[in-house]
Write a protein that holds these residues in place. Structure first.
Motif, short mmCIF file in Angstrom:
data_model
loop_
_atom_site.label_atom_id
_atom_site.label_comp_id
_atom_site.label_asym_id
_atom_site.label_seq_id
_atom_site.Cartn_x
_atom_site.Cartn_y
_atom_site.Cartn_z
N GLY A 71 29.64 -71.69 49.97
CA GLY A 71 28.35 -71.42 50.60
C GLY A 71 28.43 -71.49 52.10
N VAL A 122 27.59 -68.58 54.91
CA VAL A 122 26.58 -68.74 55.96
C VAL A 122 27.21 -68.52 57.33
CG1 VAL A 122 25.09 -70.43 57.07
CG2 VAL A 122 25.11 -70.24 54.60
N ASP A 126 27.78 -64.86 58.09
CA ASP A 126 26.59 -64.09 58.40
C ASP A 126 26.01 -64.46 59.74
OD1 ASP A 126 25.67 -61.91 57.02
OD2 ASP A 126 23.75 -62.84 56.64
N LEU A 170 32.40 -60.02 46.90
CA LEU A 170 31.00 -60.38 47.01
C LEU A 170 30.32 -60.34 45.64
CD1 LEU A 170 28.97 -61.14 49.17
CD2 LEU A 170 28.27 -58.77 49.28
N PHE A 215 31.08 -63.46 43.75
CA PHE A 215 30.30 -64.58 44.25
C PHE A 215 28.85 -64.46 43.84
CE2 PHE A 215 33.87 -65.00 47.26
CZ PHE A 215 34.22 -66.28 46.89
N LEU A 222 28.57 -65.88 40.57
CA LEU A 222 28.67 -67.33 40.65
C LEU A 222 27.35 -67.94 41.12
CD1 LEU A 222 30.58 -69.77 40.44
CD2 LEU A 222 30.86 -69.59 42.89
N VAL A 228 25.11 -70.86 39.33
CA VAL A 228 24.79 -72.12 39.99
C VAL A 228 23.28 -72.27 40.14
CG1 VAL A 228 25.02 -73.41 42.13
CG2 VAL A 228 26.97 -72.24 41.19
N MET A 278 21.20 -59.53 54.87
CA MET A 278 21.34 -60.98 54.91
C MET A 278 21.81 -61.57 53.61
SD MET A 278 18.93 -62.46 57.61
CE MET A 278 17.27 -62.52 57.06
N GLN A 279 22.25 -60.75 52.66
CA GLN A 279 22.72 -61.23 51.37
C GLN A 279 23.60 -62.47 51.47
OE1 GLN A 279 24.86 -58.20 49.50
NE2 GLN A 279 23.10 -57.19 48.64
N ARG A 280 24.61 -62.39 52.33
CA ARG A 280 25.57 -63.48 52.40
C ARG A 280 24.89 -64.77 52.82
NH1 ARG A 280 31.25 -62.00 52.94
NH2 ARG A 280 31.35 -59.83 52.37
N LEU A 281 24.01 -64.66 53.82
CA LEU A 281 23.31 -65.86 54.28
C LEU A 281 22.49 -66.47 53.16
CD1 LEU A 281 22.76 -67.42 56.98
CD2 LEU A 281 20.56 -66.30 56.94
N GLY A 286 24.79 -67.95 50.51
CA GLY A 286 25.38 -69.20 51.01
C GLY A 286 24.36 -70.32 51.00
N ALA A 287 23.15 -70.02 51.49
CA ALA A 287 22.11 -71.05 51.56
C ALA A 287 21.78 -71.54 50.16
CB ALA A 287 20.89 -70.48 52.26
N LEU A 309 23.71 -71.52 47.50
CA LEU A 309 24.83 -72.32 46.99
C LEU A 309 24.80 -73.73 47.56
CD1 LEU A 309 27.90 -69.91 46.96
CD2 LEU A 309 26.70 -70.86 45.03
N ILE A 310 24.60 -73.82 48.89
CA ILE A 310 24.63 -75.15 49.52
C ILE A 310 23.47 -75.99 49.04
CG2 ILE A 310 24.56 -76.38 51.70
CD1 ILE A 310 25.70 -73.86 52.99
N ALA A 321 23.86 -77.00 45.35
CA ALA A 321 24.96 -77.93 45.11
C ALA A 321 24.59 -79.31 45.64
CB ALA A 321 26.23 -77.43 45.75
N LEU A 322 23.88 -79.35 46.79
CA LEU A 322 23.57 -80.65 47.39
C LEU A 322 22.41 -81.34 46.67
CD1 LEU A 322 23.81 -80.10 51.23
CD2 LEU A 322 25.27 -81.53 49.82
#
Lengths: 328, 426
Positions: free
Chosen positions: A117, A121, A124, B312, B315, B318, B322, B374-377, B380-381, B383-384, B387-388
């Motif tokens: 992740g 981020v 991007d 991509l 992911f 994935l 998640v 902004m897909q990746r952002l 990523g957000a 996932l983080i 997970a947290l």
């Protein structure tokens, strides 16, 4: 056929060493973090990429101000390297604090997922900034150290061709070697280095011996990321053009290098990086020739992964690593 | 407020009436306002409401079936946007099946596979090579393209080939410990893509980066399947089979051994679970769902090229797992739907809306910040954050509850029967 291969060997060696030093220094970041936390820091490739972008920005900025004419280029590069290293080091520490420390006791799958992740981020955010300020996310840095040197390898023996060297190659090589030697001294000779090795061996016992484990881990991340970021600058100087997605595959290959040398082993990472760089360059130069045109240079990434899988299968402890015995 | 909630929490009738009203209103609004994406999404989300009602499983499946088979296609079919709605629903179905496949590998068996899209690619290429003139480049016999009827066989073949690839990947990889597995599968995913990208020389098998055009559409009883509205039903059937299979696996012996391996390999091994076979099976079954949907995808797009199978994509799947909850079947279905709709509908609608706003000069959003990029952002957000703060996902996985007394009764029965057999033997 053999003649042709031998002729190109000096050039292959030089290109391979350039790439290999880059791999080696990035591999150090992976191997240090793995040694201490048993975690694959997926975001490390992205830290490298961020370093490349910060470095290019600073170089462009300095060139814009006109310092480049006032200062020798090498001094400017050193300044940029140090600033970038500190910034990416702090970034690495921040990532550890935010994404890995809260998960230290979670199942091992979870920190891997946050690492992925984080790496997304970062990609991007860097893309945003680059695209907002430059209009395109592919950025070309200022041309530094472009004069070509010709290495007269043909005078050693007539079977070799001459090899050409970019001046930046020397800088990349020297800086990387200095960084690696510095790290080696730091880990093996200083008190903090000793603390680091202690934590890597046994975190709990180390903490009983009054080692501040959290601090040691933070420092490990700082050093690994600083080295990665500085290598990013070197990469940008050597290859000119960068984009936000260079980190991923390059990071993967650096990880391969770390595994090849024996993960957790710092000298192994250096050896593995250099070896992988040379092997990859050799493959991309000669694969077409060796297979009679069946496989072209586009298979060089496949080649790197094939090395990774082979090593994991037959010698998972790597070239310099010690085989780990699993305790129940 | 709490009192009223308490009162109706267990009242089936209230649930039923509310659900019916909800479905009625949303389908009516979709029927009347064909262009409204919101109505479409609200109708789909009635399935989520349905999941939380207290009805028996059979009722839930029946209602879901009615909504998906009749109501959704019927109410959407009166406007221009019909095919695009069906396209979205079809893709949602495809991604759900893939996410369920990955869920077996990651969620149940605990093996982080980052190259999952490779199996999808294998399935897609298996069909498209033989269902286009591509195969005549290297096959010594037979006439190609094969007819559209072969599609139905190819669903099975794609499934088997992907399972084979899963095992081929698994055999070397499973000697490797947890974290390395992620890297090796990641590498494998890239290798497959690079190979497909370059396999136009020396023998032209995949037509390289050009891709394979004009894949034969499936055909049944003389009808060609050309439109998303037709593929929707194929996907629905396969999805149903997939969900059924996954649920059966989840509570079977093999499903329990997957979970045991996930929790602790050594303990599982010492309880007599064959480690390698269990993991290989997880790989093969997970891959086979993906391969099956690859075949459908290739037939639907009628064109396959390596750019559909990038990292991509792996992911994205994935993230679905998640987000929904690792190991939880309803969760993964929800996660896959949310992510696909977000990707296909919400982000593009938002981008269009922002573009219109900046065209009319109200605000100016730079091109770099458009939501579609902004897909990746977002991934990523997600996932983080998950997970947290919520590693168990939106709908956490539940282990089946067993009634203790019922088990004891069965046990006593078994013992007494054994005694009878023993007495007879004496």
């Amino acid at each position: 056929m053999l003649n042709e291969i031998i002729q190109t060997i000096p050039q292959v060696l030089i290109d391979g060493l350039t790439l290999g030093t880059v791999y080696a220094v990035i591999a150090l970041g992976y191997t240090m973090v793995y040694g201490i936390l048993e975690l694959i820091n997926f975001a490390h490739g992205e830290i490298f990429m961020t370093g490349a972008f910060i470095g290019t920005t600073l170089l462009l900025l300095f060139t814009g101000i006109g310092w480049i004419s006032a200062l020798p280029a090498i001094v400017m590069l050193l300044t940029v390297l140090i600033i970038t290293a500190v910034l990416t080091g702090l970034l690495g520490m921040g990532i550890e604090r935010l994404a890995y420390r809260p998960l230290r006791h979670a199942p091992r799958l979870i920190p891997l997922i946050t690492a992925i992740g984080i790496s997304f981020v970062l990609q991007d955010i860097v893309r945003f900034i680059a695209e907002l300020s430059k209009g395109s996310y592919i950025v070309t840095g200022p041309n530094l150290f472009t004069n070509q040197l010709l290495l007269k390898t043909s005078s050693i023996s007539s079977i070799f061709n001459d090899a050409s060297i970019k001046a930046s190659f020397v800088i990349v090589l020297v800086t990387a070697v200095v960084m690696m030697i510095g790290l080696d001294i730091f880990v093996n000779r200083t008190k903090w280095g000793m603390a680091m090795r202690a934590v890597a061996q046994d975190r709990e016992t180390a903490s009983l011996m009054t080692v501040n484990v959290n601090k040691v881990i933070a420092i490990t991340f700082f050093i690994g990321s600083a080295l990665g970021g500085a290598t990013g600058v070197l990469f940008a100087v050597q290859y000119g053009t960068i984009d936000p997605y260079i980190g991923f595959i390059l990071g993967l290959k650096a990880f391969t290098a770390a595994v090849l040398g024996g993960i957790g082993n710092i000298r192994g990472a250096m050896l593995g990086g250099l070896l992988l760089g040379v092997l990859e360059m050799f493959a991309s130069a000669n694969l077409t020739l060796l297979t009679g045109g069946v496989f072209g240079a586009e298979y060089k990434d496949v080649f790197a992964f094939a090395i990774l899988i082979t090593v994991l299968l037959f010698k998972p402890e790597g070239l310099l690593g010690k085989p780990a015995t699993e305790k129940v | 407020m709490k009192k009223i909630w308490k009162k109706y929490e267990h009242n089936k009738l209230a649930h039923g009436i509310f659900l019916l009203i909800y479905i009625g209103v949303t389908s009516l609004s979709l029927y009347l306002a064909q262009k409204s994406v919101t109505a479409f999404l609200l109708l789909l989300s009635s399935l989520l409401l349905l999941y939380y009602t207290k009805f028996t499983n059979l009722t839930k499946w029946l209602v879901a079936g009615i909504v998906l088979v009749f109501l959704l296609p019927f109410t959407a079919s009166h406007g221009d946007a019909y095919q695009s709605y069906m396209e979205v629903s079809t893709l949602v179905g495809i991604y759900i099946a893939m996410a369920l496949g990955l869920n077996i590998v990651v969620g149940m068996a605990g093996l982080l596979d980052l190259g999952f899209v490779a199996f999808f690619a294998v399935g897609a290429y298996t069909y498209s090579i033989f269902a286009s003139s591509q195969a005549s480049h290297f096959m010594p016999f037979g006439t190609f393209p094969l007819s559209g009827e072969s599609f139905w066989i190819f669903i099975v073949i794609g499934c088997l080939v992907a399972a084979l690839f899963g095992i081929l990947l698994g055999i070397p990889v499973l000697r490797v410990k947890g974290d390395y597995l992620a890297i090796v599968t990641l590498g494998f995913g890239e290798i497959i893509r690079i190979i497909f990208n370059n396999l136009d020389r020396p023998v032209n098998i995949t037509n390289g980066a050009m891709g394979i055009p004009s894949v034969t559409p499936p055909r049944l009883f003389g009808i060609d399947f050309l439109y998303p509205s037709q593929f929707y039903f194929i996907v629905l059937v396969i999805l149903l089979i997939t969900i059924f299979t996954v649920r059966r696996f989840e509570h079977s012996k093999i499903g329990r051994s997957w979970k045991a391996v996930r929790e602790n390999e050594i303990a599982a091994q010492s309880m007599g679970i064959p480690l390698v076979r269990t993991k290989l099976l997880a790989f093969a079954i997970g891959a086979s769902f993906s391969g099956m949907m690859g075949v459908v995808f290739a037939a639907k797009q009628a064109f396959v090229d390596p750019t559909s199978f990038t990292l991509l994509e792996s992911f994205t799947i994935l993230v679905m797992v998640v987000l929904g909850g690792m190991g939880s079947v309803p969760g993964v279905i929800l996660g896959a739907s949310v992510m696909t709709i977000l990707n296909l509908q919400v982000l593009s609608e938002l981008t269009n809306w922002l573009n219109q706003l900046s065209l009319s000069g109200i605000i100016s959003i730079p091109y770099a910040l458009s939501p579609a990029k902004m897909q990746r952002l977002i991934f990523g957000a997600i996932l983080i954050t998950f997970a947290l703060y919520r590693p168990q996902g939106l709908i956490p996985a539940k282990n089946r509850r067993f009634d203790e007394k019922e088990l004891q009764r069965l046990n006593r029965k078994a013992i007494s029967e054994n005694k009878k057999i023993e007495q007879k033997g004496v």
